[in-house]
Design a protein around this motif. Sequence first.
Motif, PDB file in Angstrom:
ATOM      1  N   LYS A   1     -31.174  33.068  31.634  1.00 19.34           N
ATOM      2  CA  LYS A   1     -31.688  32.121  30.641  1.00 19.34           C
ATOM      3  C   LYS A   1     -30.737  32.074  29.456  1.00 19.34           C
ATOM      4  O   LYS A   1     -30.391  33.098  28.881  1.00 19.34           O
ATOM      5  N   ILE A   2     -30.334  30.844  29.102  1.00 21.09           N
ATOM      6  CA  ILE A   2     -29.414  30.616  27.990  1.00 21.09           C
ATOM      7  C   ILE A   2     -30.138  29.777  26.943  1.00 21.09           C
ATOM      8  O   ILE A   2     -30.730  28.743  27.262  1.00 21.09           O
ATOM      9  N   ALA A   3     -30.067  30.220  25.693  1.00 21.39           N
ATOM     10  CA  ALA A   3     -30.570  29.402  24.589  1.00 21.39           C
ATOM     11  C   ALA A   3     -29.403  28.588  24.053  1.00 21.39           C
ATOM     12  O   ALA A   3     -28.344  29.126  23.737  1.00 21.39           O
ATOM     13  N   LEU A   4     -29.570  27.277  23.999  1.00 20.68           N
ATOM     14  CA  LEU A   4     -28.559  26.359  23.475  1.00 20.68           C
ATOM     15  C   LEU A   4     -28.992  25.953  22.074  1.00 20.68           C
ATOM     16  O   LEU A   4     -30.082  25.389  21.897  1.00 20.68           O
ATOM     17  N   ILE A   5     -28.137  26.244  21.089  1.00 22.86           N
ATOM     18  CA  ILE A   5     -28.488  25.962  19.699  1.00 22.86           C
ATOM     19  C   ILE A   5     -27.383  25.153  19.024  1.00 22.86           C
ATOM     20  O   ILE A   5     -26.235  25.172  19.460  1.00 22.86           O
ATOM     21  N   ALA A   6     -27.744  24.479  17.955  1.00 27.66           N
ATOM     22  CA  ALA A   6     -26.785  23.745  17.112  1.00 27.66           C
ATOM     23  C   ALA A   6     -27.459  23.505  15.768  1.00 27.66           C
ATOM     24  O   ALA A   6     -28.663  23.683  15.626  1.00 27.66           O
ATOM     25  N   GLY A   7     -26.671  23.092  14.783  1.00 27.37           N
ATOM     26  CA  GLY A   7     -27.244  22.819  13.466  1.00 27.37           C
ATOM     27  C   GLY A   7     -27.900  24.049  12.883  1.00 27.37           C
ATOM     28  O   GLY A   7     -29.055  24.018  12.475  1.00 27.37           O
ATOM     29  N   PHE A   8     -27.136  25.142  12.858  1.00 29.18           N
ATOM     30  CA  PHE A   8     -27.651  26.463  12.486  1.00 29.18           C
ATOM     31  C   PHE A   8     -26.996  26.928  11.198  1.00 29.18           C
ATOM     32  O   PHE A   8     -25.915  27.492  11.206  1.00 29.18           O
ATOM     33  N   PRO A   9     -27.647  26.673  10.044  1.00 27.24           N
ATOM     34  CA  PRO A   9     -27.084  27.138   8.775  1.00 27.24           C
ATOM     35  C   PRO A   9     -27.351  28.634   8.588  1.00 27.24           C
ATOM     36  O   PRO A   9     -28.141  29.229   9.317  1.00 27.24           O
ATOM     37  N   CYS A  10     -26.714  29.217   7.621  1.00 25.75           N
ATOM     38  CA  CYS A  10     -26.907  30.647   7.318  1.00 25.75           C
ATOM     39  C   CYS A  10     -28.200  30.840   6.545  1.00 25.75           C
ATOM     40  O   CYS A  10     -28.193  31.157   5.351  1.00 25.75           O
ATOM     41  N   ALA A  11     -29.307  30.646   7.207  1.00 31.58           N
ATOM     42  CA  ALA A  11     -30.632  30.834   6.607  1.00 31.58           C
ATOM     43  C   ALA A  11     -31.265  32.052   7.268  1.00 31.58           C
ATOM     44  O   ALA A  11     -31.349  32.114   8.498  1.00 31.58           O
ATOM     45  N   ILE A  12     -31.713  33.001   6.478  1.00 26.64           N
ATOM     46  CA  ILE A  12     -32.194  34.281   7.004  1.00 26.64           C
ATOM     47  C   ILE A  12     -33.339  34.118   7.991  1.00 26.64           C
ATOM     48  O   ILE A  12     -33.402  34.829   8.988  1.00 26.64           O
ATOM     49  N   ASP A  13     -34.254  33.159   7.756  1.00 27.59           N
ATOM     50  CA  ASP A  13     -35.359  32.975   8.693  1.00 27.59           C
ATOM     51  C   ASP A  13     -34.869  32.495  10.056  1.00 27.59           C
ATOM     52  O   ASP A  13     -35.349  32.957  11.094  1.00 27.59           O
ATOM     53  N   LEU A  14     -33.887  31.605  10.079  1.00 28.09           N
ATOM     54  CA  LEU A  14     -33.331  31.147  11.359  1.00 28.09           C
ATOM     55  C   LEU A  14     -32.500  32.237  12.032  1.00 28.09           C
ATOM     56  O   LEU A  14     -32.530  32.384  13.253  1.00 28.09           O
TER      57      LEU A  14
END
Length: 166
Positions: free
Chosen positions: A7-20
Amino acid sequence: MSGTIRKIALIAGFPCAIDLINYVNNLDADLIIGLGDVECPQYIKSEFYGILGEMEDVSVLKYLRKNNKYFTKLSNISSDFSSEVVVTHYPPKGSITGKIFGVTIGSEDIMNKVKKHQPLLLFHAHSSIRGEFELGKTKIVSIGNLINGHYVEYYVNEMRYEFKEV
Protein backbone atom coordinates in the motif's frame (compact mmCIF):
# COMPACT_ATOMS: atom_id res chain seq x y z
CA MET A 1 13.13 0.75 -0.74
CA SER A 2 12.96 -2.12 1.66
CA GLY A 3 10.44 -4.92 2.21
CA THR A 4 7.25 -5.76 0.41
CA ILE A 5 5.27 -2.76 -0.77
CA ARG A 6 1.53 -3.40 -0.77
CA LYS A 7 0.00 0.00 0.00
CA ILE A 8 1.35 3.38 -1.11
CA ALA A 9 0.03 6.73 0.08
CA LEU A 10 0.21 9.33 -2.71
CA ILE A 11 0.39 12.88 -1.38
CA ALA A 12 0.87 16.40 -2.75
CA GLY A 13 0.32 19.97 -1.59
CA PHE A 14 2.00 19.26 1.74
CA PRO A 15 3.16 22.39 3.57
CA CYS A 16 5.30 22.27 6.72
CA ALA A 17 2.33 22.20 9.07
CA ILE A 18 2.81 20.15 12.24
CA ASP A 19 -0.70 18.65 12.15
CA LEU A 20 -0.20 17.36 8.59
CA ILE A 21 3.31 16.13 9.39
CA ASN A 22 1.92 14.16 12.33
CA TYR A 23 -0.93 12.81 10.21
CA VAL A 24 1.42 11.63 7.44
CA ASN A 25 3.78 10.08 9.97
CA ASN A 26 0.89 7.99 11.28
CA LEU A 27 -0.45 6.77 7.94
CA ASP A 28 -0.84 3.02 7.60
CA ALA A 29 1.14 2.67 4.37
CA ASP A 30 4.27 0.77 3.36
CA LEU A 31 5.54 3.75 1.36
CA ILE A 32 4.66 7.40 0.79
CA ILE A 33 5.25 8.99 -2.60
CA GLY A 34 5.05 12.76 -2.92
CA LEU A 35 3.78 13.98 -6.28
CA GLY A 36 5.22 17.44 -5.81
CA ASP A 37 4.72 20.45 -3.59
CA VAL A 38 5.91 18.47 -0.56
CA GLU A 39 7.74 21.29 1.16
CA CYS A 40 9.43 19.45 4.05
CA PRO A 41 10.03 15.77 3.25
CA GLN A 42 12.82 15.63 5.84
CA TYR A 43 10.14 15.50 8.56
CA ILE A 44 8.39 12.45 7.13
CA LYS A 45 9.47 9.50 9.26
CA SER A 46 7.87 6.82 7.07
CA GLU A 47 9.62 5.51 3.98
CA PHE A 48 9.25 8.42 1.55
CA TYR A 49 10.17 9.12 -2.07
CA GLY A 50 9.09 12.06 -4.17
CA ILE A 51 9.02 13.94 -7.43
CA LEU A 52 9.04 17.72 -7.69
CA GLY A 53 6.30 20.25 -8.24
CA GLU A 54 6.82 23.99 -8.47
CA MET A 55 6.30 24.98 -4.82
CA GLU A 56 9.42 23.41 -3.33
CA ASP A 57 12.62 25.34 -2.97
CA VAL A 58 15.98 23.99 -4.07
CA SER A 59 16.60 22.42 -0.64
CA VAL A 60 13.89 19.81 -1.34
CA LEU A 61 15.58 18.75 -4.59
CA LYS A 62 18.92 18.58 -2.77
CA TYR A 63 17.35 16.50 0.02
CA LEU A 64 15.71 14.06 -2.41
CA ARG A 65 18.88 13.59 -4.45
CA LYS A 66 21.31 13.45 -1.52
CA ASN A 67 19.20 10.83 0.27
CA ASN A 68 18.30 8.80 -2.86
CA LYS A 69 14.63 9.73 -2.34
CA TYR A 70 13.90 11.00 -5.86
CA PHE A 71 11.24 8.60 -7.16
CA THR A 72 11.62 6.94 -10.55
CA LYS A 73 10.26 3.38 -10.40
CA LEU A 74 9.04 0.66 -8.08
CA SER A 75 7.22 -2.50 -9.14
CA ASN A 76 4.42 -1.45 -11.53
CA ILE A 77 4.59 2.28 -10.78
CA SER A 78 6.99 4.87 -12.26
CA SER A 79 7.46 8.55 -12.94
CA ASP A 80 9.04 8.01 -16.36
CA PHE A 81 6.17 6.21 -18.18
CA SER A 82 8.08 2.89 -18.12
CA SER A 83 5.28 1.06 -16.29
CA GLU A 84 1.53 0.49 -16.38
CA VAL A 85 0.98 2.93 -13.49
CA VAL A 86 2.52 6.41 -13.70
CA VAL A 87 2.85 9.31 -11.26
CA THR A 88 3.36 12.90 -12.42
CA HIS A 89 3.07 16.30 -10.86
CA TYR A 90 1.15 17.93 -13.69
CA PRO A 91 -2.09 16.66 -15.22
CA PRO A 92 -2.26 15.99 -18.94
CA LYS A 93 -3.52 18.95 -20.96
CA GLY A 94 -7.19 18.49 -21.77
CA SER A 95 -7.96 16.35 -18.73
CA ILE A 96 -10.90 17.54 -16.64
CA THR A 97 -8.94 16.58 -13.50
CA GLY A 98 -6.54 19.54 -13.69
CA LYS A 99 -8.14 22.60 -12.12
CA ILE A 100 -6.81 25.36 -9.92
CA PHE A 101 -9.31 27.97 -8.73
CA GLY A 102 -11.67 26.84 -11.49
CA VAL A 103 -9.09 27.27 -14.26
CA THR A 104 -8.29 24.15 -16.31
CA ILE A 105 -4.56 23.46 -16.42
CA GLY A 106 -2.37 20.73 -17.85
CA SER A 107 0.82 19.74 -19.62
CA GLU A 108 0.92 19.00 -23.33
CA ASP A 109 4.09 16.95 -22.78
CA ILE A 110 2.29 14.72 -20.25
CA MET A 111 -0.67 14.33 -22.62
CA ASN A 112 1.66 13.27 -25.46
CA LYS A 113 3.31 10.69 -23.19
CA VAL A 114 -0.09 9.33 -22.12
CA LYS A 115 -1.10 8.92 -25.77
CA LYS A 116 2.22 7.29 -26.67
CA HIS A 117 2.64 4.91 -23.70
CA GLN A 118 -1.02 4.39 -22.71
CA PRO A 119 -0.49 3.48 -19.05
CA LEU A 120 -3.45 1.90 -17.27
CA LEU A 121 -3.37 4.48 -14.47
CA LEU A 122 -1.88 7.95 -14.20
CA PHE A 123 -1.92 9.69 -10.81
CA HIS A 124 -1.21 13.41 -10.79
CA ALA A 125 -1.11 16.36 -8.41
CA HIS A 126 -1.13 20.10 -9.28
CA SER A 127 -4.90 20.36 -8.98
CA SER A 128 -7.20 21.76 -6.33
CA ILE A 129 -9.77 19.06 -7.10
CA ARG A 130 -9.59 15.33 -7.01
CA GLY A 131 -11.29 13.24 -9.62
CA GLU A 132 -11.05 10.80 -12.48
CA PHE A 133 -10.96 11.05 -16.27
CA GLU A 134 -10.59 8.33 -18.90
CA LEU A 135 -8.51 8.79 -22.00
CA GLY A 136 -8.51 5.65 -24.12
CA LYS A 137 -7.35 2.85 -21.86
CA THR A 138 -5.76 5.25 -19.34
CA LYS A 139 -7.59 6.28 -16.20
CA ILE A 140 -6.27 9.68 -15.11
CA VAL A 141 -6.62 10.37 -11.38
CA SER A 142 -6.10 13.69 -9.61
CA ILE A 143 -5.10 12.95 -6.01
CA GLY A 144 -6.02 16.44 -4.78
CA ASN A 145 -4.00 18.31 -2.15
CA LEU A 146 -3.19 17.24 1.39
CA ILE A 147 -3.65 20.83 2.56
CA ASN A 148 -7.30 20.42 1.48
CA GLY A 149 -7.45 17.06 3.27
CA HIS A 150 -7.10 14.83 0.20
CA TYR A 151 -4.75 12.03 -0.77
CA VAL A 152 -4.92 8.59 -2.41
CA GLU A 153 -4.00 5.11 -1.24
CA TYR A 154 -2.78 2.85 -4.04
CA TYR A 155 -2.81 -0.94 -3.56
CA VAL A 156 0.07 -2.24 -5.67
CA ASN A 157 -0.87 -5.92 -6.06
CA GLU A 158 -4.51 -5.19 -6.85
CA MET A 159 -3.83 -2.13 -9.02
CA ARG A 160 -6.65 -0.28 -7.29
CA TYR A 161 -6.85 2.99 -5.41
CA GLU A 162 -9.04 4.78 -2.91
CA PHE A 163 -9.59 8.48 -2.38
CA LYS A 164 -8.89 9.35 1.25
CA GLU A 165 -9.51 12.33 3.50
CA VAL A 166 -7.60 13.65 6.48
